[in-house]
Design an enzyme around this catalytic site. Structure first.
Site, mmCIF file in Angstrom:
data_model
loop_
_atom_site.group_PDB
_atom_site.id
_atom_site.type_symbol
_atom_site.label_atom_id
_atom_site.label_comp_id
_atom_site.label_asym_id
_atom_site.label_seq_id
_atom_site.Cartn_x
_atom_site.Cartn_y
_atom_site.Cartn_z
ATOM 1 N N CYS A 86 4.429 9.285 0.176
ATOM 2 C CA CYS A 86 3.034 9.831 0.158
ATOM 3 C C CYS A 86 3.312 10.822 -0.789
ATOM 4 O O CYS A 86 3.190 11.608 -1.036
ATOM 5 C CB CYS A 86 2.028 10.407 1.366
ATOM 6 S SG CYS A 86 0.861 11.201 0.892
ATOM 7 N N HIS A 101 9.049 7.578 7.937
ATOM 8 C CA HIS A 101 9.765 7.678 6.989
ATOM 9 C C HIS A 101 10.846 7.532 7.245
ATOM 10 O O HIS A 101 11.317 8.427 7.614
ATOM 11 C CB HIS A 101 9.025 8.591 6.047
ATOM 12 C CG HIS A 101 7.211 8.060 5.759
ATOM 13 N ND1 HIS A 101 7.243 7.264 3.921
ATOM 14 C CD2 HIS A 101 6.231 7.376 6.104
ATOM 15 C CE1 HIS A 101 6.131 6.581 3.809
ATOM 16 N NE2 HIS A 101 5.519 7.187 5.064
ATOM 17 N N HIS A 149 5.567 4.673 12.889
ATOM 18 C CA HIS A 149 5.371 4.183 11.449
ATOM 19 C C HIS A 149 6.276 5.248 10.988
ATOM 20 O O HIS A 149 5.549 6.630 10.876
ATOM 21 C CB HIS A 149 4.642 4.815 10.214
ATOM 22 C CG HIS A 149 3.782 4.402 9.283
ATOM 23 N ND1 HIS A 149 2.726 3.852 8.621
ATOM 24 C CD2 HIS A 149 3.540 5.992 7.867
ATOM 25 C CE1 HIS A 149 2.600 4.078 7.617
ATOM 26 N NE2 HIS A 149 3.798 5.385 7.290
ATOM 27 N N ASN A 193 9.314 4.089 3.787
ATOM 28 C CA ASN A 193 9.160 3.510 4.733
ATOM 29 C C ASN A 193 10.733 3.169 5.243
ATOM 30 O O ASN A 193 11.442 2.718 4.411
ATOM 31 C CB ASN A 193 7.833 2.516 4.977
ATOM 32 C CG ASN A 193 6.914 3.179 5.426
ATOM 33 O OD1 ASN A 193 6.681 3.781 3.874
ATOM 34 N ND2 ASN A 193 5.924 3.379 6.218
ATOM 35 N N ARG A 241 0.976 -1.571 -0.441
ATOM 36 C CA ARG A 241 0.046 -0.228 -0.590
ATOM 37 C C ARG A 241 0.788 0.859 0.263
ATOM 38 O O ARG A 241 0.502 2.225 -0.805
ATOM 39 C CB ARG A 241 -0.778 0.154 0.992
ATOM 40 C CG ARG A 241 -2.370 1.062 1.366
ATOM 41 C CD ARG A 241 -1.704 2.606 2.161
ATOM 42 N NE ARG A 241 -1.115 2.582 3.255
ATOM 43 C CZ ARG A 241 -0.759 3.849 3.432
ATOM 44 N NH1 ARG A 241 -0.021 4.952 2.756
ATOM 45 N NH2 ARG A 241 -0.169 3.308 5.063
ATOM 46 N N ASP A 242 1.226 1.547 1.147
ATOM 47 C CA ASP A 242 2.405 2.556 1.295
ATOM 48 C C ASP A 242 3.398 2.663 0.672
ATOM 49 O O ASP A 242 3.585 3.972 -0.271
ATOM 50 C CB ASP A 242 3.398 3.048 2.265
ATOM 51 C CG ASP A 242 3.424 3.991 2.964
ATOM 52 O OD1 ASP A 242 3.588 5.090 2.233
ATOM 53 O OD2 ASP A 242 3.392 4.329 4.301
HETATM 54 P P1 HMG Z 1 -12.380 14.310 -3.413
HETATM 55 O O1 HMG Z 1 -12.004 14.074 -4.964
HETATM 56 O O2 HMG Z 1 -12.731 15.449 -2.527
HETATM 57 O O3 HMG Z 1 -13.681 13.338 -3.267
HETATM 58 O O4 HMG Z 1 -11.456 13.081 -2.988
HETATM 59 P P2 HMG Z 1 -15.614 13.657 -3.683
HETATM 60 O O5 HMG Z 1 -16.058 13.231 -2.960
HETATM 61 O O6 HMG Z 1 -15.600 14.732 -3.721
HETATM 62 O O7 HMG Z 1 -16.149 12.701 -4.856
HETATM 63 C C1 HMG Z 1 -15.182 12.713 -6.173
HETATM 64 C C2 HMG Z 1 -15.527 11.409 -6.973
HETATM 65 O O8 HMG Z 1 -14.730 10.636 -6.443
HETATM 66 C C3 HMG Z 1 -17.015 11.290 -6.753
HETATM 67 O O9 HMG Z 1 -17.151 10.438 -8.210
HETATM 68 C C4 HMG Z 1 -16.805 10.130 -6.008
HETATM 69 O O10 HMG Z 1 -17.639 8.940 -5.694
HETATM 70 C C5 HMG Z 1 -15.508 9.144 -5.347
HETATM 71 P P3 HMG Z 1 -17.990 11.042 -9.430
HETATM 72 O O11 HMG Z 1 -19.222 11.580 -8.520
HETATM 73 O O12 HMG Z 1 -17.624 12.793 -9.687
HETATM 74 O O13 HMG Z 1 -17.422 10.519 -10.685
HETATM 75 N N1 HMG Z 1 -14.774 8.945 -4.407
HETATM 76 C C6 HMG Z 1 -14.414 7.309 -5.076
HETATM 77 N N2 HMG Z 1 -13.994 6.462 -5.769
HETATM 78 C C7 HMG Z 1 -13.513 5.571 -5.408
HETATM 79 N N3 HMG Z 1 -12.651 5.329 -4.087
HETATM 80 C C8 HMG Z 1 -13.270 6.350 -2.819
HETATM 81 C C9 HMG Z 1 -14.000 7.424 -3.515
HETATM 82 N N4 HMG Z 1 -14.452 8.934 -2.393
HETATM 83 C C10 HMG Z 1 -14.900 9.401 -3.233
HETATM 84 N N5 HMG Z 1 -12.893 5.661 -1.920
HETATM 85 C C11 HMG Z 1 -10.538 11.469 -1.277
HETATM 86 C C12 HMG Z 1 -11.802 12.948 -1.154
HETATM 87 C C13 HMG Z 1 -10.940 11.467 0.026
HETATM 88 C C14 HMG Z 1 -11.440 10.441 -2.097
HETATM 89 C C15 HMG Z 1 -9.344 11.890 -1.838
HETATM 90 O O14 HMG Z 1 -8.860 13.019 -1.774
HETATM 91 C C16 HMG Z 1 -8.719 10.743 -1.798
HETATM 92 O O15 HMG Z 1 -9.106 9.326 -2.201
HETATM 93 N N6 HMG Z 1 -7.721 10.820 -0.805
HETATM 94 C C17 HMG Z 1 -6.521 9.428 -0.664
HETATM 95 C C18 HMG Z 1 -4.857 9.853 -0.561
HETATM 96 C C19 HMG Z 1 -3.956 9.004 -0.298
HETATM 97 O O16 HMG Z 1 -4.310 7.947 -0.312
HETATM 98 N N7 HMG Z 1 -2.761 9.389 0.385
HETATM 99 C C20 HMG Z 1 -2.243 8.158 0.351
HETATM 100 C C21 HMG Z 1 -2.772 7.236 1.709
HETATM 101 S S1 HMG Z 1 -2.287 8.209 3.531
HETATM 102 C C22 HMG Z 1 -0.113 8.177 3.887
HETATM 103 O O17 HMG Z 1 -0.220 7.628 2.675
HETATM 104 C C23 HMG Z 1 0.024 8.385 4.899
HETATM 105 C C24 HMG Z 1 -0.069 7.112 5.764
HETATM 106 O O18 HMG Z 1 1.132 6.367 5.087
HETATM 107 C C25 HMG Z 1 1.415 7.224 6.863
HETATM 108 C C26 HMG Z 1 1.867 9.072 6.664
HETATM 109 O O19 HMG Z 1 3.184 7.819 6.654
HETATM 110 O O20 HMG Z 1 1.301 9.313 7.460
HETATM 111 C C27 HMG Z 1 -0.921 6.149 6.035
HETATM 112 MG MG MG Z 2 3.174 6.037 5.066
#
Ligand code: HMG
Ligand code: MG
Length: 316
Positions: free
Chosen positions: A241, A210, A208, A250, A16-17
């Site tokens: 990220c 990095h 966690h 990581n 995932r990450d």
């Molecule tokens: P948004 O654009 O604000 O979403 O994104 P929305 O609610 O306005 O919806 C827009 C469109 O997206 C709609 O489709 C929704 O249905 C669709 P449309 O009507 O336009 O066809 N949609 C989705 N489709 C599939 N799956 C979903 C989903 N949600 C909405 N779940 C959202 C908001 C949160 C979805 C977006 O910002 C997002 O996906 N962000 C994730 C980014 C990410 O993955 N970042 C990395 C993970 S976190 C990380 O790595 C940190 C960690 O490792 C810890 C650390 O290191 O600190 C965990």
């Molecule tokens: Mg991370």
């Protein structure tokens, strides 16, 4: 001070990450083989993918196919990351039995990473929690930027502690404290963890790190001294990220396990198998492993030596 734990549960986050941060999406079959090899190496928790928006993270758009293709071992937990109710519904439809949610200790990062303020992201988590309760699914909580934010700089330990407490009160069984951009150093990490542990018991906390500034293992050692016993890591040091400028891999699982076994801390992991798994994914990515152990193994293997020399020359 609680002192070093006797055993540590390593939460493997490379699929995932790690893979969310690759420029190109890897073939689904390669992801499946990576996860199956990780399972064979004795890891007990392997994060499979994320059901975030495929527009935001196209690299993991095949999360459902990966879930369907892996050979689930009964003793292994296979959580997936979900950002909101829609992601939770997709995860349930894909047969997930455990999920992870995420929030940040920085408003700017929260907006960049999930298009939501911290309080909006907590509301989304509430919606995920109620579906999780209905379906009897455990939920892990991630908190990002606990030792610094790429946009806001320093983050206070009290802010981190308060949010960790909120996530725990919402029902997360464990909070993983993320140094998203590898900004921390050991004393700062200890201060942050001690402050959080005043609000959430140490055995419900994970770390966690990095390794952006090469501090991850030093920070982990410092946190182990306080008794933390769940550590996130990524084979070959993959990770980052896409929405955190400057975030790199990581801490490498292989190097972490080497450290833990050297300290007689049990993990249940076969280190040779883990190193082989790191080599497997690095061959598919055409890249030298980010783990030090993997680099030793890479040099020893009968592998296109030419290629290593070529890329070294290109860099000159
Ligand atoms: P948004 O654009 O604000 O979403 O994104 P929305 O609610 O306005 O919806 C827009 C469109 O997206 C709609 O489709 C929704 O249905 C669709 P449309 O009507 O336009 O066809 N949609 C989705 N489709 C599939 N799956 C979903 C989903 N949600 C909405 N779940 C959202 C908001 C949160 C979805 C977006 O910002 C997002 O996906 N962000 C994730 C980014 C990410 O993955 N970042 C990395 C993970 S976190 C990380 O790595 C940190 C960690 O490792 C810890 C650390 O290191 O600190 C965990
Ligand atoms: Mg991370």
């Amino acid at each position: 001070m609680k002192g070093f734990p006797k055993s540590v549960r390593v939460v493997e986050v490379s699929a995932r990450d790690g893979l969310q941060n690759e420029k190109q999406a890897l073939p689904t079959a390669v992801k499946i083989e990576l996860i199956d090899r990780l399972g064979e190496s004795g890891l007990s928790t392997i994060e499979v993918s994320s059901f975030v928006s495929p527009r935001w993270v196209p690299q993991l758009a095949d999360a459902a196919e990966v879930m369907a293709g892996i050979n689930k071992k009964p003793a292994v937990r296979y959580p997936v990351l979900v950002p909101n109710e829609k992601g939770m519904q997709r995860a349930i439809a894909a047969g997930a039995s455990e999920v992870a949610v995420f929030a940040a200790a920085s408003e700017t990062f929260s907006k960049k990473n999930s298009n939501a303020s911290i309080s909006e992201s907590l509301q989304r988590i509430e919606a995920v929690m109620s579906l999780a309760k209905e379906n009897g699914m455990p939920v892990r909580g991630y908190l990002s930027c606990v030792l610094g934010c790429p946009y806001e700089g320093d983050i206070g330990a009290a802010v981190v502690a308060e949010l960790a407490e909120r996530l725990a009160a919402m029902g997360c069984y464990e909070i993983s404290l993320g140094d998203t951009i590898g900004a921390g150093t050991p004393f700062g990490a200890q201060k942050m963890l001690t402050t959080v542990a005043e609000k959430v018991p140490m055995d419900e906390l994970a770390i966690h790190f990095h390794d952006t500034r090469g501090q991850a293992l030093a920070n982990i050692y410092a946190c182990l001294e306080l008794g933390v016993s769940v550590i996130d890591a990524s084979v070959a040091g993959l990770g980052g990220c896409p929405y955190a400028k400057g975030a790199s891999g990581n801490v490498a699982s292989e190097d972490l396990v080497y450290l833990l076994h050297g300290m007689a801390i049990e993990t249940g992991i076969d280190l040779d198998a883990l190193v082989d798994t790191g080599l497997y994914i690095c061959r598919r990515l055409d890249r030298i492993p980010g783990s030090r152990l993997g680099q030793i193994a890479w040099r020893k293997q009968d592998f296109p030596q030419e290629k290593i020399c070529k890329s070294a020359k290109q860099k000159q």
